[in-house]
Design an enzyme around this catalytic site. Structure first.
Site, PDB file in Angstrom:
ATOM      1  N   GLU A  78      49.483  21.315  -0.626  1.00 23.34           N
ATOM      2  CA  GLU A  78      49.608  22.521   0.197  1.00 23.34           C
ATOM      3  C   GLU A  78      50.712  23.469  -0.262  1.00 23.34           C
ATOM      4  O   GLU A  78      50.587  24.676  -0.117  1.00 23.34           O
ATOM      5  CB  GLU A  78      49.883  22.125   1.663  1.00 23.34           C
ATOM      6  N   SER A 335      59.704 -18.876  49.774  1.00 20.79           N
ATOM      7  CA  SER A 335      60.840 -19.797  49.676  1.00 20.79           C
ATOM      8  C   SER A 335      61.684 -19.591  48.434  1.00 20.79           C
ATOM      9  O   SER A 335      62.539 -20.426  48.123  1.00 20.79           O
ATOM     10  CB  SER A 335      60.324 -21.246  49.685  1.00 20.79           C
TER      11      SER A 335
END
Length: 677
Positions: A78, A335
């Site tokens: 590019e 518990s």
């Protein structure tokens, strides 16, 4: 000399004008800033991403995130002079103008990567005017940002397929992986796609995509950036045949982190993506056993730095109520707080592991609680009471500690306790789950057991650790509690799994009405917590912590690494059996307790051995508690007994119902009616 002065003034005026325009009309960075938010694991692997407000997958991508080979191919194809030009390449511009003049049409473009970044930031109709604006914007970008930052803009905004923008989003969608490791063929395809994203879509238009990739490879060979063999091999690589889904791990935690920090585009969590994926898979398999819309939440924490390495807020994010984060939903903990009650009692020298404590019927005002198994076990050690999760002993200890004081200690450690029904005061039901807590807070408290009793905030992000600590109990008490819990029996079916190789100190819990099943364990530097229940809180009769949550917890431990070292408390395992001082031998004074008939149990059927003559054998009578001497009556008739003992023997004359009464020295009574056979 004089003619130069107007020129210099004009030049200076022009420069000032350009600087002013640059100052007052900066590049519009909003598209770049409006990237998708993403959450990664501690190593940078994506867990979950979110689309932008305009519905795009646009993941922020920097130079260091991508394969250097892709960057080389991109720049070579590019903009080969990218690192040297000021944003506009004069040589490329001159070549493009010359070709246009000589041929009458555009032969090649002159757009640099910086100009493309400018166009991606501010898309507009193409034309000579738009190209001129791109050049000016490119110069602005070069003045304001480094070359690597400009590449980051392109890598984030470049269009690929559909609503996918940016290299990271593209590689995840096309190849199912991050952009850090790409083949030459994959890199070439990524270079080709932004030029014509729709026309070269590799799934919809594979031939066009293959041709575009071939064009890139051919030009790179011509420019001596690739050899022919490498280019040919890259051209033979297959193309993606379907768009792949984006990673979707720890969706509940990712959602929560993003909601807490809406400005950051990338949040780095402390999770382990591999462990997270494995845990989610396991939990989904376990959830398949349920047909009542039950869900599962789980957390695994590395104790040394409180790093949350695995977090499952629910097993089906897109199911009914699936987006509720059940790991931070307030639920009754059952518990699971009992270990902390006993640990604080050890610190207060109220009891020791071998202290004997009564598990007998007792009323607390109008409340007459029972054990989970609806039975009573008489006098037991504190160690056994915790291992068997007996309710009456835990309530007796909490009553002496003070529930408000106990709750204050938990709150100081960082836990949030939510009272039910608008209540404002803490009571004894706290020991059995009479408050609301989250799995997050419960795991935070259990992590303290593995760190000398010190509670610290859990870490969800890979930032500096919060070094604040809050003592829940002493190191000795914490290590003793771990020893007791580690000596308890394993759930059914667990003994043959890999978790047998590690000692897991764990506690289960079940809330009232079987709404919540819990299991939390500590082992080898990790704590794992599991919750099982329905998101809407409706009961699940028959499902309890030991059977529903504990097996999942053990299997999750199998997936964790073995951390070196063990809790550094001062006591050894032998401390669980050390000689208890006489003053702590018993938690209660027998004289303060009413007598309780241990045998025969009330409303029971007793089968006695037969004598040689055919008659029934003797019936043993046994009681606990009360002030000696004890007196026994059967069917209203006194029975001879030793005044020093709490038992007697009675010879029945045949089968049938009998009524047994025991009376202590303070005239307190207990009775039992049984049938002899």
């Amino acid at each position: 000399m004089r003619p130069r002065k107007p020129f210099l003034v004009g030049a200076a005026t022009g420069v000032l004008l350009l600087l002013g325009l640059d100052l007052f009309f900066p590049p519009d960075m909003s598209r770049y800033e409006e990237a998708s938010q993403a959450v990664t694991d501690a190593g940078g692997q994506l867990l979950r991403a979110f689309t932008t407000t305009d519905g795009m997958w646009r993941l922020r991508t920097d130079v260091q995130d991508v394969d250097p080979r892709y960057l080389d191919l991109l720049i070579a194809y590019e903009d080969k002079r990218f690192w040297r030009h000021p944003g506009v390449d004069p040589l490329a511009l001159a070549r493009a103008l010359g070709q246009w003049v000589s041929s009458g049409h555009v032969v090649s473009g002159a757009s640099t990567l910086t100009m493309q970044a400018a166009r991606l930031l501010e898309p507009r109709q193409r034309g000579i005017g738009a190209k001129f604006v791109e050049m000016l914007r490119a110069l602005q970008l070069e003045r304001r940002y480094s070359k690597r930052e400009i590449l980051g803009i392109y890598l984030t905004l470049a269009p690929f397929i559909g609503n996918v923008e940016g290299v990271q989003a593209a590689t995840l969608s096309l190849f199912g992986k991050s952009p850090s490791q790409l083949t030459v063929g994959e890199s070439a395809l990524l270079v080709a796609l932004p030029q014509s994203p729709a026309a070269r879509h590799p799934v919809n238009h594979p031939e066009a995509a293959r041709a575009g990739r071939g064009e890139v490879l051919k030009r790179l060979v011509e420019r001596d950036r690739l050899d022919s063999q490498t280019a040919n091999e890259a051209g033979e690589e297959g193309l993606p045949t379907a768009r792949m889904p984006f990673p979707f791990l720890a969706p509940h935690l990712a959602q929560g982190l993003i909601e807490r920090d809406k400005s950051s585009k990338r949040l780095v969590s402390i999770l382990d993506a591999k462990l997270q994926a494995s845990a989610e898979s396991l939990i989904k398999r376990e959830a398949e056993w349920y047909n009542d819309q039950a869900s599962i939440a789980a957390i695994a924490v590395r104790i040394k730095d409180r790093a949350v390495r695995m977090y499952v807020g629910g097993h089906d994010f897109f199911g009914p109520q699936g987006q509720v984060d059940l790991a931070k939903a307030t639920r009754s903990p059952g518990s699971t707080l009992k270990p902390f009650i006993y640990g604080m009692a050890f610190d207060e020298l109220m009891a020791m592991p071998q202290t004997r404590i009564q598990d007998l019927p007792k009323r607390f005002g109008d409340w007459a609680p029972k054990n989970f198994d609806r039975d009573y076990h008489g006098r037991v050690t504190v160690q056994a009471a915790l291992q068997q999760s007996l309710n009456l002993p835990a309530l007796a200890v909490l009553e002496r500690l003070g529930p408000e004081r106990f709750a204050a200690q938990l709150r100081t450690a960082g836990a949030t306790l939510q009272l039910p029904g608008g209540r404002t005061s803490i009571g004894l039901p706290l020991a059995l789950g009479g408050v609301g807590m989250t799995l997050r807070d419960l795991v935070m408290l259990y992590a303290a057991l593995g760190d000398e009793g010190k509670a610290k905030p859990l870490r969800y992000l890979a930032d500096a650790a919060d070094e604040r600590s809050f003592p829940v109990m002493s190191p000795d008490a914490a290590w003793t509690i771990l020893g007791i819990l580690g000596d308890g029996p394993r759930p059914d079916g667990i003994a043959d799994t890999g978790s047998l190789s590690r000692r897991i100190s764990y506690k289960t819990g079940t809330s009232y009405g079987f709404r919540d099943a819990w299991a939390v364990g500590v082992s080898n530097g990790y704590v794992v917590g599991v919750w099982v229940g329905r998101a809407d809180g409706t009961p699940r009769p028959g499902f309890y912590g030991r059977q529903a949550a504990a097996p999942i917890m053990f299997k999750l431990f199998d997936q964790l690494p073995q951390e070196s070292g063990a809790p550094s408390g001062l006591l050894k395992e032998a401390s669980l059996r050390y000689e208890t001082p006489l003053a702590l031998a018993r938690f209660e004074d027998d004289d303060d307790l009413k007598p309780h008939i241990l045998y025969p149990p009330d409303s029971s059927l007793i089968e006695l051995a037969r004598q040689k003559s055919g008659g029934l054998g003797a019936l043993t009578l046994r009681a606990e508690g009360g002030a000696l001497p004890l007196r026994w009556l059967v069917n209203g008739m006194p029975i001879a007994s030793d005044e020093r003992l709490s038992e007697a023997s009675w010879q029945p004359d045949g089968e049938g119902f009998v009524h047994v009464v025991v009376i202590d020295a303070k005239d307190r009574i207990d009775t039992a009616s049984v049938r002899l056979k």
